[in-house]
Enzyme design. Structure first.
Site, PDB file in Angstrom:
ATOM      1  CG  HIS A   1      -0.311  -0.209   2.460  1.00 23.45           C
ATOM      2  ND1 HIS A   1      -0.874  -0.746   3.323  1.00 23.45           N
ATOM      3  CD2 HIS A   1       0.788   0.496   3.046  1.00 23.45           C
ATOM      4  CE1 HIS A   1      -0.237  -0.565   4.637  1.00 23.45           C
ATOM      5  NE2 HIS A   1       0.651  -0.051   4.359  1.00 23.45           N
TER       6      HIS A   1
ATOM      7  CG  HIS B   1       1.217   4.216   7.450  1.00 23.67           C
ATOM      8  ND1 HIS B   1      -0.022   3.984   7.052  1.00 23.67           N
ATOM      9  CD2 HIS B   1       2.042   3.429   7.042  1.00 23.67           C
ATOM     10  CE1 HIS B   1       0.179   2.910   6.245  1.00 23.67           C
ATOM     11  NE2 HIS B   1       1.652   2.521   6.270  1.00 23.67           N
TER      12      HIS B   1
ATOM     13  CG  HIS C   1       8.820  -1.133   3.169  1.00 23.71           C
ATOM     14  ND1 HIS C   1       8.016  -2.568   3.374  1.00 23.71           N
ATOM     15  CD2 HIS C   1       8.071   0.067   3.339  1.00 23.71           C
ATOM     16  CE1 HIS C   1       6.944  -1.813   4.047  1.00 23.71           C
ATOM     17  NE2 HIS C   1       6.705  -0.545   4.004  1.00 23.71           N
TER      18      HIS C   1
ATOM     19  CD  GLU D   1       3.508  -1.702   6.185  1.00 24.33           C
ATOM     20  OE1 GLU D   1       3.403  -0.421   6.502  1.00 24.33           O
ATOM     21  OE2 GLU D   1       3.595  -1.853   5.376  1.00 24.33           O
TER      22      GLU D   1
HETATM   23 FE   LIG Z   1       2.426   1.000   5.564  1.00 23.38          FE
END
Ligand SMILES: [Fe+2]
Lengths: 282, 139
Positions: free
Chosen positions: A12, A59, A193, A240
């Site tokens: 996302h 976030h 990431h 995540e």
């Molecule tokens: Fe995220």
């Protein structure tokens, strides 16, 4: 009776939202990423899900450090797009499904998952980017959405096993809802990431693909992956991916893969996308 | 991938996070330490606060319960220093957005690369986990 007919996993990344909002989805950089979602856009047009249970993380948009719920379910009527520091994304409001959401919330609590209930909040790219990836740019979203926010920022975040078990409980809750509804569950975020520190920019194609393999078929090995393995192998923000396990858990014992897509890079992140359907065991 | 076990030893659980090179896992200890940094950054989600911050950053930061060191690190956009003080990148990203920077550009500033080289590294498949998984284990 309501039933979960498909599970979708997707990254996302906020930059994907910007690409959609600025009409850049066909350019050299974004084209190969969006191409991998064309199959799914067609699939969604045929499937016409009534409701999407959308597992994502906030976030630092709706929640700041004042309150950090581990698992929170949106039971509200609708949700607006959050201003993440550069103005809200110009996307339609997200319409909730309070009847099903409250049913799931109550069922989960009776099933010993102590959920936080949210009646009002704004939703950030974690929720709106997957909607854009799967549905494009309609005037209104074609499905109702039940946001399910997971803390994957402040440690300890929930274990993979707990996420998988929550998914299983969501599956049971949906099945006990009397109305005839076509429900999908989406797990978002990831894949590899790391957005912080000198080690930022870490990507791991091999591990990501092994993880996707583990969500297909009848293995439940992925629920036992420890937090430290996600961090070492896929970077701090790779954690995540525990949210994908909620989706997978909700699909039951066995799944079949309908569509799979992987692309490196999008900004700092590896893009992964799966469409799965529950398959009766045997 | 890993054996089936539940986490029972909180100390061992937390200790392993300190074994990842170039990484500050956002543990409760860091969350406590960086609380005001993160809440201050978070305040920039409101357009009126962004305007006030841009008009006089120093004055805006004076309004918050921050150490002088933290104020200076925000003024310098020294994100590694802010991570050390308990900042978290999702909160700090509100400063990045206020600056109108891309996430990748701000992220690159924490690495050994300039932005161009960082983008080239990402396009070539990103940073390999080889050798940066564990400090102790050197793998
Ligand atoms: Fe995220």
């Amino acid at each position: 009776m309501a039933r979960i007919t498909a599970g979708i996993a997707s990254s996302h990344v906020p930059l994907l939202g910007m690409a959609v909002d600025q009409g850049k989805t066909g350019d050299d950089y974004f084209g190969p990423i969006f191409a991998g979602y064309e199959w799914t856009k067609d699939f969604e047009k045929q499937e016409k899900p009534d409701v999407v249970i959308l597992v994502y993380n906030d976030h630092a948009s709706a929640f700041d450090m004042k309150i950090v719920p581990t698992f929170a379910i949106g039971c509200g009527e609708s949700y607006k797009s959050a201003d993440e520091g550069f103005g809200p994304r110009p996307v339609p409001d997200v319409e909730g499904h309070p009847d099903l959401a409250w049913h799931i919330a109550q069922s989960l609590i009776l099933d010993e998952f102590d959920m936080t209930i949210i009646n009002e909040m704004e939703v950030d790219h974690g929720l709106t980017v997957p909607l854009s990836m799967m549905f494009g740019t309609p005037d209104e979203w074609p499905a109702r959405v039940i946001p399910l926010a997971v803390n994957v920022v402040t440690y300890p975040v929930p274990s993979g096993n707990r996420c998988w078990a929550l998914g299983e409980a969501i599956g049971r809750a949906v099945e006990s809802f009397p109305e005839d509804l076509n429900v999908q569950i989406w797990g978002t975020g990831g894949m590899s990431h790391q957005l912080q520190g000198p080690r930022a920019g870490l990507l791991n194609r091999e591990w990501d693909n092994k993880f996707m393999d583990l969500l297909i078929g009848d293995t439940d090995e992925a629920r036992w992956i420890e937090h430290i393995e996600y961090i070492r192998e896929t970077g701090t923000e790779g954690i995540e991916m525990v949210m994908w396990l909620i989706m997978r858990g909700a699909l039951g014992k066995k799944t079949r893969c309908l569509h799979r897509h992987y692309h490196i890079p999008c900004s700092n992140t590896a893009i992964g996308h799966l469409v799965l359907e529950p398959k009766p065991a045997g | 991938m890993t054996e089936r076990k539940r986490i029972t030893d909180i100390h061992a659980y937390l200790e392993q996070f300190e074994d990842v090179p170039g990484t500050r896992v956002f543990t409760a200890a860091r969350a406590r330490k960086g609380y005001h940094i993160n809440q201050c950054a978070m305040s920039l989600m409101k357009p009126e606060n962004r305007e006030r911050f841009k008009a006089d950053e120093r004055a805006y930061l004076e309004e918050w319960n921050l150490s002088e060191e933290a104020r200076q690190a925000i003024l310098d956009r020294d994100y590694n220093a802010l991570l050390d003080m308990g900042g978290n990148i999702y909160f700090l990203s509100k400063i990045i957005s206020t600056d109108g920077l891309s996430f990748a550009e701000a992220v690159s500033s924490m690495t050994e690369h300039n932005f161009e080289d960082y983008k080239a590294m990402m396009a070539a498949g990103g940073r390999s986990p080889e050798g940066v998984r564990s400090i102790k284990g050197k793998y």
